[in-house]
Design a protein around this motif. Sequence first.
Motif, PDB file in Angstrom:
ATOM      1  N   MET A   1     -11.011   7.119 -14.162  1.00 56.58           N
ATOM      2  CA  MET A   1      -9.575   7.045 -13.938  1.00 56.58           C
ATOM      3  C   MET A   1      -9.232   7.356 -12.493  1.00 56.58           C
ATOM      4  SD  MET A   1      -6.759   6.457 -15.408  1.00 56.58           S
ATOM      5  CE  MET A   1      -5.043   6.744 -15.310  1.00 56.58           C
ATOM      6  N   GLY A   2      -9.957   8.316 -11.914  1.00 54.86           N
ATOM      7  CA  GLY A   2      -9.697   8.679 -10.525  1.00 54.86           C
ATOM      8  C   GLY A   2      -9.954   7.527  -9.570  1.00 54.86           C
ATOM      9  N   MET A   3     -10.996   6.736  -9.871  1.00 49.95           N
ATOM     10  CA  MET A   3     -11.325   5.600  -9.005  1.00 49.95           C
ATOM     11  C   MET A   3     -10.224   4.544  -9.057  1.00 49.95           C
ATOM     12  SD  MET A   3     -14.712   3.317  -9.150  1.00 49.95           S
ATOM     13  CE  MET A   3     -15.510   2.908  -7.643  1.00 49.95           C
ATOM     14  N   ILE A   4      -9.646   4.343 -10.239  1.00 46.19           N
ATOM     15  CA  ILE A   4      -8.560   3.369 -10.372  1.00 46.19           C
ATOM     16  C   ILE A   4      -7.347   3.819  -9.564  1.00 46.19           C
ATOM     17  CG2 ILE A   4      -6.911   2.368 -12.005  1.00 46.19           C
ATOM     18  CD1 ILE A   4      -9.192   2.378 -14.071  1.00 46.19           C
ATOM     19  N   LEU A   5      -7.028   5.094  -9.647  1.00 50.33           N
ATOM     20  CA  LEU A   5      -5.899   5.607  -8.875  1.00 50.33           C
ATOM     21  C   LEU A   5      -6.157   5.501  -7.375  1.00 50.33           C
ATOM     22  CD1 LEU A   5      -4.888   8.744 -10.956  1.00 50.33           C
ATOM     23  CD2 LEU A   5      -3.685   6.572 -10.783  1.00 50.33           C
ATOM     24  N   LEU A   6      -7.386   5.781  -6.964  1.00 44.43           N
ATOM     25  CA  LEU A   6      -7.748   5.646  -5.555  1.00 44.43           C
ATOM     26  C   LEU A   6      -7.591   4.204  -5.090  1.00 44.43           C
ATOM     27  CD1 LEU A   6      -8.964   6.814  -2.931  1.00 44.43           C
ATOM     28  CD2 LEU A   6     -11.201   6.279  -3.891  1.00 44.43           C
ATOM     29  N   ALA A   7      -8.110   3.272  -5.877  1.00 45.32           N
ATOM     30  CA  ALA A   7      -8.012   1.858  -5.515  1.00 45.32           C
ATOM     31  C   ALA A   7      -6.551   1.407  -5.456  1.00 45.32           C
ATOM     32  CB  ALA A   7      -8.788   1.007  -6.516  1.00 45.32           C
ATOM     33  N   PHE A   8      -5.756   1.839  -6.424  1.00 43.32           N
ATOM     34  CA  PHE A   8      -4.344   1.462  -6.458  1.00 43.32           C
ATOM     35  C   PHE A   8      -3.614   2.041  -5.243  1.00 43.32           C
ATOM     36  CE2 PHE A   8       0.050   1.887  -8.216  1.00 43.32           C
ATOM     37  CZ  PHE A   8       0.293   0.529  -8.326  1.00 43.32           C
ATOM     38  N   GLY A   9      -3.930   3.275  -4.897  1.00 43.00           N
ATOM     39  CA  GLY A   9      -3.327   3.891  -3.716  1.00 43.00           C
ATOM     40  C   GLY A   9      -3.683   3.148  -2.441  1.00 43.00           C
ATOM     41  N   LEU A  10      -4.930   2.736  -2.313  1.00 47.84           N
ATOM     42  CA  LEU A  10      -5.352   1.991  -1.122  1.00 47.84           C
ATOM     43  C   LEU A  10      -4.647   0.638  -1.036  1.00 47.84           C
ATOM     44  CD1 LEU A  10      -9.163   2.807  -1.112  1.00 47.84           C
ATOM     45  CD2 LEU A  10      -7.439   3.615   0.507  1.00 47.84           C
ATOM     46  N   VAL A  11      -4.475  -0.026  -2.170  1.00 47.61           N
ATOM     47  CA  VAL A  11      -3.754  -1.307  -2.186  1.00 47.61           C
ATOM     48  C   VAL A  11      -2.319  -1.100  -1.721  1.00 47.61           C
ATOM     49  CG1 VAL A  11      -2.806  -3.083  -3.706  1.00 47.61           C
ATOM     50  CG2 VAL A  11      -5.191  -2.438  -3.895  1.00 47.61           C
ATOM     51  N   LEU A  12      -1.670  -0.052  -2.220  1.00 48.59           N
ATOM     52  CA  LEU A  12      -0.293   0.218  -1.818  1.00 48.59           C
ATOM     53  C   LEU A  12      -0.195   0.522  -0.323  1.00 48.59           C
ATOM     54  CD1 LEU A  12       1.006   2.353  -4.821  1.00 48.59           C
ATOM     55  CD2 LEU A  12       1.624   0.003  -4.233  1.00 48.59           C
ATOM     56  N   ILE A  13      -1.156   1.237   0.219  1.00 49.38           N
ATOM     57  CA  ILE A  13      -1.151   1.535   1.651  1.00 49.38           C
ATOM     58  C   ILE A  13      -1.269   0.246   2.467  1.00 49.38           C
ATOM     59  CG2 ILE A  13      -2.491   2.575   3.522  1.00 49.38           C
ATOM     60  CD1 ILE A  13      -3.136   4.861   1.544  1.00 49.38           C
ATOM     61  N   VAL A  14      -2.206  -0.601   2.108  1.00 47.58           N
ATOM     62  CA  VAL A  14      -2.417  -1.849   2.861  1.00 47.58           C
ATOM     63  C   VAL A  14      -1.199  -2.757   2.738  1.00 47.58           C
ATOM     64  CG1 VAL A  14      -3.813  -3.945   2.970  1.00 47.58           C
ATOM     65  CG2 VAL A  14      -4.922  -1.727   2.740  1.00 47.58           C
ATOM     66  N   GLU A  15      -0.671  -2.897   1.523  1.00 51.78           N
ATOM     67  CA  GLU A  15       0.515  -3.730   1.329  1.00 51.78           C
ATOM     68  C   GLU A  15       1.703  -3.177   2.104  1.00 51.78           C
ATOM     69  OE1 GLU A  15       1.179  -6.583  -0.447  1.00 51.78           O
ATOM     70  OE2 GLU A  15      -0.953  -6.827  -0.822  1.00 51.78           O
ATOM     71  N   GLY A  16       1.894  -1.882   2.054  1.00 44.71           N
ATOM     72  CA  GLY A  16       3.008  -1.263   2.765  1.00 44.71           C
ATOM     73  C   GLY A  16       2.899  -1.451   4.264  1.00 44.71           C
ATOM     74  N   LEU A  17       1.694  -1.330   4.797  1.00 44.53           N
ATOM     75  CA  LEU A  17       1.494  -1.539   6.233  1.00 44.53           C
ATOM     76  C   LEU A  17       1.821  -2.979   6.623  1.00 44.53           C
ATOM     77  CD1 LEU A  17      -1.765   0.451   7.027  1.00 44.53           C
ATOM     78  CD2 LEU A  17       0.524   0.881   7.920  1.00 44.53           C
ATOM     79  N   ALA A  18       1.414  -3.918   5.795  1.00 48.55           N
ATOM     80  CA  ALA A  18       1.696  -5.325   6.105  1.00 48.55           C
ATOM     81  C   ALA A  18       3.199  -5.574   6.174  1.00 48.55           C
ATOM     82  CB  ALA A  18       1.048  -6.226   5.055  1.00 48.55           C
ATOM     83  N   TYR A  19       3.936  -5.040   5.207  1.00 48.43           N
ATOM     84  CA  TYR A  19       5.389  -5.238   5.205  1.00 48.43           C
ATOM     85  C   TYR A  19       6.063  -4.464   6.330  1.00 48.43           C
ATOM     86  CZ  TYR A  19       5.453  -7.789   0.815  1.00 48.43           C
ATOM     87  OH  TYR A  19       5.285  -8.736  -0.147  1.00 48.43           O
ATOM     88  N   ALA A  20       5.539  -3.299   6.674  1.00 42.98           N
ATOM     89  CA  ALA A  20       6.158  -2.479   7.715  1.00 42.98           C
ATOM     90  C   ALA A  20       5.877  -3.019   9.116  1.00 42.98           C
ATOM     91  CB  ALA A  20       5.655  -1.034   7.616  1.00 42.98           C
ATOM     92  N   LEU A  21       4.677  -3.529   9.346  1.00 42.14           N
ATOM     93  CA  LEU A  21       4.283  -3.943  10.692  1.00 42.14           C
ATOM     94  C   LEU A  21       4.546  -5.418  10.991  1.00 42.14           C
ATOM     95  CD1 LEU A  21       0.910  -2.003  10.988  1.00 42.14           C
ATOM     96  CD2 LEU A  21       3.139  -1.346  11.896  1.00 42.14           C
ATOM     97  N   ALA A  22       4.541  -6.268   9.970  1.00 45.19           N
ATOM     98  CA  ALA A  22       4.689  -7.705  10.232  1.00 45.19           C
ATOM     99  C   ALA A  22       5.499  -8.389   9.137  1.00 45.19           C
ATOM    100  CB  ALA A  22       3.310  -8.344  10.352  1.00 45.19           C
ATOM    101  N   PRO A  23       6.769  -8.021   8.963  1.00 41.72           N
ATOM    102  CA  PRO A  23       7.546  -8.652   7.891  1.00 41.72           C
ATOM    103  C   PRO A  23       7.742 -10.156   8.079  1.00 41.72           C
ATOM    104  CG  PRO A  23       8.942  -7.230   9.238  1.00 41.72           C
ATOM    105  CD  PRO A  23       7.537  -7.023   9.686  1.00 41.72           C
ATOM    106  N   SER A  24       7.850 -10.616   9.322  1.00 38.39           N
ATOM    107  CA  SER A  24       8.031 -12.052   9.543  1.00 38.39           C
ATOM    108  C   SER A  24       6.757 -12.824   9.173  1.00 38.39           C
ATOM    109  CB  SER A  24       8.428 -12.335  10.988  1.00 38.39           C
ATOM    110  OG  SER A  24       7.412 -11.903  11.874  1.00 38.39           O
ATOM    111  N   LEU A  25       5.605 -12.214   9.395  1.00 37.38           N
ATOM    112  CA  LEU A  25       4.346 -12.854   9.007  1.00 37.38           C
ATOM    113  C   LEU A  25       4.265 -12.990   7.491  1.00 37.38           C
ATOM    114  CD1 LEU A  25       1.568 -13.960   9.803  1.00 37.38           C
ATOM    115  CD2 LEU A  25       0.715 -11.623   9.666  1.00 37.38           C
TER     116      LEU A  25
END
Length: 64
Positions: A1-25
């Motif tokens: 279960m911990g690995m799933i939460l870790l993976a989900f957290g990493l996905v949210l970080i990457v997605e959030g960075l994409a929207y925060a740094l390059a919304p037009s892209l």
Amino acid sequence: MGMILLAFGLVLIVEGLAYALAPSLIERMLEALRALPEQARRLVGLLCVISGLILVWGAYQAGF
């Protein structure tokens, strides 16, 4: 279960960075996806799922 939460957290970080740094892209990428036929979008999605499973399996085998 911990690995799933870790993976989900990493996905949210990457997605959030994409929207925060390059919304037009992101907007341009969504427009390009709309132009693809539905079957091509399904194939891209399937390839992403398979790639993700391979990465998670590799991390698990490496002991992470």
